[in-house]
Design an enzyme around this catalytic site. Structure first.
Site, short mmCIF file in Angstrom:
data_model
loop_
_atom_site.label_atom_id
_atom_site.label_comp_id
_atom_site.label_asym_id
_atom_site.label_seq_id
_atom_site.Cartn_x
_atom_site.Cartn_y
_atom_site.Cartn_z
CB CYS A 257 -1.00 -0.17 1.20
SG CYS A 257 -2.35 1.21 1.03
CG HIS B 69 -3.59 -3.47 3.67
ND1 HIS B 69 -2.68 -3.16 4.14
CD2 HIS B 69 -4.12 -2.37 2.81
CE1 HIS B 69 -2.57 -1.73 4.24
NE2 HIS B 69 -3.42 -1.29 3.30
#
Length: 485
Positions: free
Chosen positions: A332, A431
């Site tokens: 991310c 994630h």
């Protein structure tokens, strides 16, 4: 159990980390096992660890864990107000799973009347759908400076007229002072809501504690409902503090820079418990150790954390690590840091501007106000590309460049992330990268740990939820006894 006598029951704590989240999860699991349709609820949460819900929103990680305990899918109504700190004085305000604004503490204090309406709407919907709602407070109700317009503790309890259980952590010391001091800071009506106390994380001879418990009940006129043991080796998602990791000599070395706005460090929980891995978080002021794999985690303020990496020598350390054949993963915000630059023209995370990034992947990222929230699944785009991968996306940037032509994963029919030409660097917006046992083993194989053991983190989590529920059975019995009087 056909019904639970408390349609809404709130758990508040004398301090942060007293055990509120765990106790709510334990009660949710106990009630679910008893056939009660139960939902967790936290009116207002402040955390950088979050989860994507079944209705496409965002809630605190603890409420997602409590939903698993309750046997239901996470929903935005379980945590209607989420604050994600972006600086020491400001936070992103998320209401019903969606970003509303970036506010400093004073602005948010004025906004609380609006936030309270969102909280009450969510609670009302849950009361219509579930037999019981188990509520988690935030911090402590004794924080005098936050009492005005409170929506997180007694302000909510008073608004919905629900009973409160007060939990205190004996392991940190001063448990009786914490309880009595908390009561002294409450109004008469608030004190009257507390139906009893839970002493958490006790270890030792219960006989030595009993005189103190008797004094506490005489002093306050309220019962000690349960003394819960200190349970070692639990695998539960942490919402705030990074869980300590015991070093394993000779194990595969994974190093994670713990920058100030690191988010979703629960990504690394499967590595934390893996018997063949020595996971180390490196904080400010600590020397950067040698590693087999460096992982750059997510960030709530990518440009500020990039500056932190540069200031603390990580730029040079990562390049040296790569020269010696090490592997790097960026997740991310950590993925965005691997590119040439990160631009924030709209001031999404702070002052508008552009920051030079690590320059390890041929791409650049532009931050924007729209946040992508999605639960996703797909497969590897490298190596054994039939390996499944699943997880969730929470990000506010778009990355573009040549590097994106070589994705790391194929997610829902599209490319995700990037893999460097030399195969040393992997970046992704995904994630939960290590949650799937087979995917985790494949990533570790790519990183150099060949034949890695597969660790089923979902099974470990459920086993831990059952352990805390078993320990809390005396509390449930006391609650039922108390309601029957």
């Amino acid at each position: 159990m056909k019904r639970f006598p408390y349609p809404t029951l709130m758990v508040q704590g004398t301090t942060s980390d007293a055990g509120k989240s765990t106790l709510v999860a334990a009660l949710c699991r106990l009630l679910w096992r008893s056939g009660v349709k139960v939902a967790p609820f936290k009116p207002q949460n402040m955390a950088l660890n979050s989860a994507v819900t079944s209705d496409g929103g965002e809630i605190g990680r603890a409420q997602a864990l409590q939903a698993i305990a309750a046997g239901v899918a996470p929903h935005t109504d379980f945590n209607p107000v989420l604050l994600k700190p972006s600086s020491d004085i400001g936070a992103q305000v998320i209401v019903h799973g969606r970003v509303r604004a970036e506010m400093d503490a004073r602005d948010y204090h004025q906004y609380k009347t609006v936030a309270m309406q969102a909280v009450l709407e969510s609670h009302a919907r849950l009361r219509q759908q579930y037999d019981a709602v188990i509520v988690e407070g935030a911090g402590s109700p004794a924080e005098i400076n936050l009492r005005d317009r409170d929506i997180a503790n007694m302000g909510f309890a008073e608004a919905v007229d629900c009973p409160v259980v007060l939990v205190a952590d004996i392991d940190r010391g001063g448990v009786f002072a914490h309880i009595v001091g908390t009561l002294s800071c409450l109004s008469p009506s608030e004190r009257g809501r507390i139906i009893g106390f839970v002493i958490n994380r006790f270890r030792g001879d219960i006989g030595l504690l009993e005189p103190g418990l008797e004094w506490l009940e005489r002093e306050t006129g309220k019962p000690v409902l349960a003394v819960l043991p200190y349970l070692h080796g639990l695998y539960l998602d942490a919402e705030d503090a990074v869980q300590p990791v015991a070093p394993r000599a000779g194990a595969f070395r994974v190093v994670v820079p713990s920058y100030p706005r690191m988010s979703n460090h629960t990504d690394f929980d499967p590595l934390r418990v893996h018997p063949e891995i020595n996971l180390r978080y490196v904080r400010q002021g600590e020397a950067i150790p040698g590693a087999d794999l460096i992982v750059l985690p997510g960030s709530k303020n990518t440009r500020a954390d990039l500056a932190w990496l540069r200031e603390h020598g990580w730029f040079d350390a990562i390049r040296r690590h790569l020269r010696y054949g090490g592997k790097v993963i960026g997740i991310c915000g950590g993925f965005q840091m691997l590119g040439a630059s990160v631009a924030d023209p709209e001031g999404v995370e702070g002052a508008p501007g552009t920051s030079q990034a690590l320059g390890l992947l041929d791409m650049s990222t532009t931050l924007a106000g729209t946040k992508r929230l999605a639960q996703v699944s797909g497969e590897f785009a490298f190596g054994q590309n039939d390996i499944p991968i699943d997880g969730y996306e929470i990000h506010m940037g778009v990355s573009e460049g040549v590097a994106m032509a070589h994705p790391a994963f194929c997610i829902d029919g599209r490319g995700d992330g990037a893999m460097s030409a030399d195969g040393q660097i992997l970046g992704t917006y995904l994630h939960g990268l290590f949650d799937n046992p087979r995917a985790c083993a494949a990533l570790l194989d790519w990183a150099g740990l060949h034949g890695a053991q597969e660790v089923d983190s979902a099974a470990l989590r459920n086993a831990s939820l059952d352990r805390i529920a078993d320990a809390a059975e005396p509390l449930l019995a006391r609650l039922l006894e108390l309601a029957a009087r």
